[in-house]
Design a protein around this motif. Structure first.
Motif, mmCIF file in Angstrom:
data_model
loop_
_atom_site.group_PDB
_atom_site.id
_atom_site.type_symbol
_atom_site.label_atom_id
_atom_site.label_comp_id
_atom_site.label_asym_id
_atom_site.label_seq_id
_atom_site.Cartn_x
_atom_site.Cartn_y
_atom_site.Cartn_z
ATOM 1 N N LEU A 52 0.847 -1.179 0.000
ATOM 2 C CA LEU A 52 0.000 0.000 0.000
ATOM 3 C C LEU A 52 0.890 1.239 0.000
ATOM 4 O O LEU A 52 1.725 1.396 0.898
ATOM 5 C CB LEU A 52 -0.925 0.013 1.216
ATOM 6 N N VAL A 53 0.694 2.084 -1.006
ATOM 7 C CA VAL A 53 1.402 3.363 -1.090
ATOM 8 C C VAL A 53 0.399 4.430 -0.669
ATOM 9 O O VAL A 53 -0.560 4.711 -1.404
ATOM 10 C CB VAL A 53 1.924 3.637 -2.523
ATOM 11 N N GLU A 136 -3.125 -6.972 -4.679
ATOM 12 C CA GLU A 136 -1.678 -7.141 -4.616
ATOM 13 C C GLU A 136 -0.979 -5.808 -4.326
ATOM 14 O O GLU A 136 0.058 -5.778 -3.679
ATOM 15 C CB GLU A 136 -1.172 -7.740 -5.928
ATOM 16 N N ALA A 137 -1.571 -4.713 -4.817
ATOM 17 C CA ALA A 137 -0.975 -3.396 -4.577
ATOM 18 C C ALA A 137 -2.043 -2.321 -4.730
ATOM 19 O O ALA A 137 -2.960 -2.451 -5.547
ATOM 20 C CB ALA A 137 0.161 -3.133 -5.556
ATOM 21 N N GLU A 138 -1.905 -1.276 -3.918
ATOM 22 C CA GLU A 138 -2.767 -0.097 -4.044
ATOM 23 C C GLU A 138 -1.884 1.137 -3.909
ATOM 24 O O GLU A 138 -1.036 1.197 -3.019
ATOM 25 C CB GLU A 138 -3.837 -0.050 -2.945
ATOM 26 N N THR A 139 -2.125 2.103 -4.781
ATOM 27 C CA THR A 139 -1.419 3.385 -4.731
ATOM 28 C C THR A 139 -2.463 4.490 -4.663
ATOM 29 O O THR A 139 -3.388 4.520 -5.477
ATOM 30 C CB THR A 139 -0.536 3.587 -5.977
ATOM 31 N N PHE A 140 -2.299 5.366 -3.688
ATOM 32 C CA PHE A 140 -3.246 6.457 -3.475
ATOM 33 C C PHE A 140 -2.563 7.796 -3.703
ATOM 34 O O PHE A 140 -1.388 7.968 -3.365
ATOM 35 C CB PHE A 140 -3.791 6.411 -2.038
ATOM 36 N N VAL A 141 -3.306 8.740 -4.264
ATOM 37 C CA VAL A 141 -2.837 10.109 -4.429
ATOM 38 C C VAL A 141 -3.868 11.007 -3.752
ATOM 39 O O VAL A 141 -5.046 10.987 -4.109
ATOM 40 C CB VAL A 141 -2.699 10.492 -5.924
ATOM 41 N N THR A 142 -3.417 11.759 -2.746
ATOM 42 C CA THR A 142 -4.309 12.694 -2.062
ATOM 43 C C THR A 142 -4.440 13.947 -2.911
ATOM 44 O O THR A 142 -3.440 14.588 -3.252
ATOM 45 C CB THR A 142 -3.755 13.066 -0.673
#
Length: 150
Positions: A52-53, A136-142
């Motif tokens: 998790l990013v 498998e993966a998550e990327t978040f941008v605030t």
């Protein structure tokens, strides 16, 4: 903040439709698990090595165990915690073993009587593991943050 989740008709499904619907259902279960603070249900959707990013300056969270620990800490230390991922598109790979999900997310909590809210965009990578779709993966941008100290 009321939970706002897109219905399956609002999410574009690309590739194998049955697989895409299964992923959409898994996302809905994950959102429900976050709302219910159901650690076993959260664990069920994450792959062993899930990454998790976070959307802000927080550290990368590597592995299912680390994510579960992070969620437990959030639930224990913050009031009125809510996080929702609202998929806009789920695209299944040609071989049917990977999928990409993109959408919007909201999150927030209450701290010392102050409401803190985040919102932004996210990308999730899903993998079919033993006939079950796992994150498998998550990327978040605030994109926007309100409340609290900036």
């Amino acid at each position: 903040m009321a939970r706002k989740v897109k219905s399956s008709s609002d999410c574009q499904l690309v590739g194998e439709k049955v697989a895409a619907r299964l992923i959409l259902e898994a996302r809905e279960r994950f959102n429900d698990a976050l709302e219910a603070r159901n650690m076993a249900a959260i664990e069920h959707v994450l792959s062993q090595d899930a990454v998790l990013v976070p959307g802000d300056d927080a550290q990368l969270i590597n592995g299912r165990a680390a994510q579960l620990e992070a969620w437990q800490s959030i639930y224990e230390n913050m009031d009125s915690v809510r996080y929702v991922r609202s998929p806009g598109r789920i695209e299944v790979s040609e071989d049917g073993h990977l999928a990409a999900e993109t959408g919007r997310w909201t999150g927030g909590w209450t701290s010392q009587g102050m409401q803190i809210s985040y919102m932004g965009r996210y990308f999730a990578k899903w993998r079919l593991e033993e006939l079950v779709w796992k994150i498998e993966a998550e990327t978040f941008v605030t994109i926007k943050r309100t409340g609290g100290m900036l």
